[in-house]
Design an enzyme around this catalytic site. Structure first.
Site, PDB file in Angstrom:
ATOM      1  N   ASP A 171     -58.423  14.550 -14.392  1.00  0.00           N
ATOM      2  CA  ASP A 171     -59.445  14.840 -13.267  1.00  0.00           C
ATOM      3  C   ASP A 171     -58.993  16.418 -12.754  1.00  0.00           C
ATOM      4  O   ASP A 171     -57.783  16.780 -12.826  1.00  0.00           O
ATOM      5  CB  ASP A 171     -58.818  14.132 -12.037  1.00  0.00           C
ATOM      6  CG  ASP A 171     -58.930  12.707 -12.102  1.00  0.00           C
ATOM      7  OD1 ASP A 171     -59.444  12.158 -13.540  1.00  0.00           O
ATOM      8  OD2 ASP A 171     -58.676  11.948 -11.477  1.00  0.00           O
ATOM      9  N   TRP A 205     -63.041   7.834 -19.626  1.00  0.00           N
ATOM     10  CA  TRP A 205     -61.385   6.928 -20.092  1.00  0.00           C
ATOM     11  C   TRP A 205     -61.909   6.227 -21.300  1.00  0.00           C
ATOM     12  O   TRP A 205     -61.137   5.907 -22.239  1.00  0.00           O
ATOM     13  CB  TRP A 205     -61.172   6.099 -19.011  1.00  0.00           C
ATOM     14  CG  TRP A 205     -60.670   6.794 -17.882  1.00  0.00           C
ATOM     15  CD1 TRP A 205     -61.064   7.280 -16.573  1.00  0.00           C
ATOM     16  CD2 TRP A 205     -59.182   7.537 -17.829  1.00  0.00           C
ATOM     17  NE1 TRP A 205     -60.100   7.904 -15.877  1.00  0.00           N
ATOM     18  CE2 TRP A 205     -59.031   8.261 -16.662  1.00  0.00           C
ATOM     19  CE3 TRP A 205     -58.337   7.491 -18.841  1.00  0.00           C
ATOM     20  CZ2 TRP A 205     -57.873   8.822 -16.409  1.00  0.00           C
ATOM     21  CZ3 TRP A 205     -56.938   8.271 -18.637  1.00  0.00           C
ATOM     22  CH2 TRP A 205     -57.025   9.063 -17.120  1.00  0.00           C
TER      23      TRP A 205
HETATM   24  C1  FRU Z   1     -59.342   8.958 -12.300  1.00  0.00           C
HETATM   25  C2  FRU Z   1     -57.700   8.531 -11.982  1.00  0.00           C
HETATM   26  C3  FRU Z   1     -57.801   8.694 -10.459  1.00  0.00           C
HETATM   27  C4  FRU Z   1     -56.064   8.998 -10.535  1.00  0.00           C
HETATM   28  C5  FRU Z   1     -55.941   9.669 -11.771  1.00  0.00           C
HETATM   29  C6  FRU Z   1     -54.469   9.372 -12.246  1.00  0.00           C
HETATM   30  O1  FRU Z   1     -59.583   9.472 -13.292  1.00  0.00           O
HETATM   31  O2  FRU Z   1     -57.775   7.423 -12.233  1.00  0.00           O
HETATM   32  O3  FRU Z   1     -57.813   7.690  -9.635  1.00  0.00           O
HETATM   33  O4  FRU Z   1     -55.500   9.779  -9.246  1.00  0.00           O
HETATM   34  O5  FRU Z   1     -57.009   9.554 -12.728  1.00  0.00           O
HETATM   35  O6  FRU Z   1     -54.278  10.309 -13.369  1.00  0.00           O
END
Ligand code: FRU
Length: 493
Positions: A39, A306
């Protein structure tokens, strides 16, 4: 004081980042200095530059204990790496510094808020991650985590809500100089909700309300919220996990959701009037926005999903790209996105064709490249039957290509990368329903070595996908079943 963990990460990324050649990365999409990126975090304008932080594991090209990587840019397209900003080095975040945001304090310091992750032992070998919101203050390079961390914890969550799924604070400064933030969370029924907090100074936070809940719609946990005013309405962006599909609007798995409505600041409620996907392609998640000094609201997302991370192998020196920065606006209550206008300055080598009749496969002189900005208008030919299908193929050689195809009778635009060279059984295609008065369609297609972003019409929809086809595959061709007329303007970037 810089911790040993942060010093090591900084040393490692400096040495290892140098080994990646420029041509191995996209040209104007941000990638991690080395290793893994997810992110966008802390997207902000500070000391005359755009700052982008990102979820980062420098040591391998796969997800690991999260750090915050850091880069700056003057035009949102050319990025310069700065040293890693946060490492998991405190008692309250030793299992990860998860996503968060940034604001500028009145005294000129940069305030970051992120989710601290700490594994708590439940029983035998079962651990659960407790998530709290923490802050760090800095000068644009070095950040000091605050002594009072965590600043939003278990006691600040509504009863029954999860302390294990409580993450991704997005702060903003209000007109009166005080602050607010939204945080993703899971209520007792296991679905998703967005919590709203207020603060007078950015350091002391108070629970205000449950801003929005999913009521059994739009997946389960809502990650990475963002909330802002746009063209007289309020926009809530969030990235839900575990979505079920809904027609062509929402797809299975991790999705992106945009809700447009009204915000009652007094009681902290949001009245939703419209919802839509943010991106209709394959790879887009967890977008975050910044308010530019000239008033534009600009969004960047993680150009990945993901469920399709296995497209790239852990041997590759980097994983994860940010999307193109996109200017947001509302038209007729709907979210529109356009590539930032800064991209226009990068255009060169114009090739233009007007009113070309395409029937079967057509190749046009000068139409090729992997860093491309292409505007394409397709329409039926006067007096002839409506064409059945139109397609443009790119990143093409004798064996590989990625395509965009359009069937006017069904109004379906499809992005398809199954022949891009991928050897994995993952999602390679996605379809969107698009507006096309009488088979007329306008597209702006942006390629940057390992990705395609397609802006439909005036930006009413966007389809984004990554592809890792070798760079020598730079052909572009057009196809129609029946006859279609096209105008095409192509620039190199
Ligand atoms: C979203 C997420 C967030 C979290 C981060 C961990 O892609 O799952 O909710 O903060 O990635 O890397």
């Amino acid at each position: 004081m810089t911790s040993q963990t942060l010093r090591e990460a900084r040393k490692y990324e400096e040495a290892s980042g140098k080994l990646i050649r420029e041509e191995e990365r996209p040209d104007f999409h941000l990638t991690p200095r080395t290793g893994w990126m997810n992110d966008p975090n802390g997207f902000s304008y500070y000391k005359g530059q755009y700052h982008m932080f990102y979820q980062y594991y420098p040591y391998e090209s796969k997800w690991g204990p999260m750090h915050w990587g850091h880069a700056v840019s003057n035009d949102l397209l050319h990025w310069e790496y700065l040293p890693c900003a946060l490492a998991p080095d405190e008692a309250y975040d030793r299992d990860g510094c998860f996503s968060g945001s940034a604001v500028v304090l009145p005294d000129g310091r940069h305030l970051l808020m992120y989710t601290g992750v700490l594994k708590e032992h439940e029983e035998r070998d079962i651990y659960r991650e407790v998530q709290t919101q923490c802050i760090a203050v800095g000068d644009g390079i070095d950040y000091e985590k605050c002594e009072q961390n965590p600043v939003i914890g278990e006691k600040d969550i509504p009863e029954g809500s999860s302390r294990f799924d409580f993450r991704d604070p997005k702060m903003w400064k209000k007109a009166d100089g005080t602050y607010a933030c939204v945080v993703g969370n899971r209520p007792a029924d296991g679905s998703g909700q967005i919590l709203l907090y207020n603060s007078a100074d950015g350091f002391h936070w108070k629970f205000k309300s449950v801003l929005a809940s999913n009521h059994g719609r739009f997946g389960k946990m809502w990650e990475c919220p963002d909330f802002f005013e746009l063209d007289g309405k309020w926009v809530l962006l969030t990235s839900p996990q575990d979505m079920l599909p809904q027609g062509f609007e929402y797809h299975n798995g991790n999705g992106t959701l945009c809700m447009v409505g009204d915000y009652n600041e007094e009681d902290g409620t949001f009245i939703e009037m419209h919802n839509q996907s943010v991106d209709y392609g394959i790879d887009f998640y967890a977008p975050q926005t910044v308010l530019a000094p000239d008033g534009r609201r600009i969004m960047i997302g993680w150009m990945q999903n993901w469920d399709s991370c296995s497209m790239r192998s852990p041997e590759d020196p980097w994983f994860g790209q940010m999307s193109l920065p996109r200017e947001l606006s509302l038209k007729n209550g709907r979210l529109y996105q356009r590539p930032v206008r800064e991209l226009d300055a990068m255009r060169h080598g114009k090739v233009e064709y007007t009113d070309v009749a395409v029937s079967g496969v057509v190749k046009l002189d000068g139409m090729k490249g992997r860093r491309v900005d292409m505007e394409l208008a397709v329409r039926p030919v006067d007096g002839e039957d409506l064409y059945q299908k139109f397609a443009v193929r790119f990143a093409q050689d004798d064996t590989c290509y990625t395509s965009l195809s359009f069937r006017p009778r069904e109004s379906i635009l499809k992005v398809d990368r199954k022949s891009s060279g991928s050897r994995r059984a993952i999602i390679h295609q996605r379809r969107a329903l698009v507006n096309n008065p009488n088979g007329e369609l306008r597209l702006r297609i942006i390629l940057d070595r390992f990705s395609v972003e397609v802006f439909v019409g005036d930006g009413e929809q966007v389809l984004t996908a990554t592809m890792y086809t070798k760079q020598e595959a730079d052909g572009i061709s057009f196809f129609a079943d029946g006859t279609a007329n096209i105008d095409v303007v192509k620039y190199e970037l």
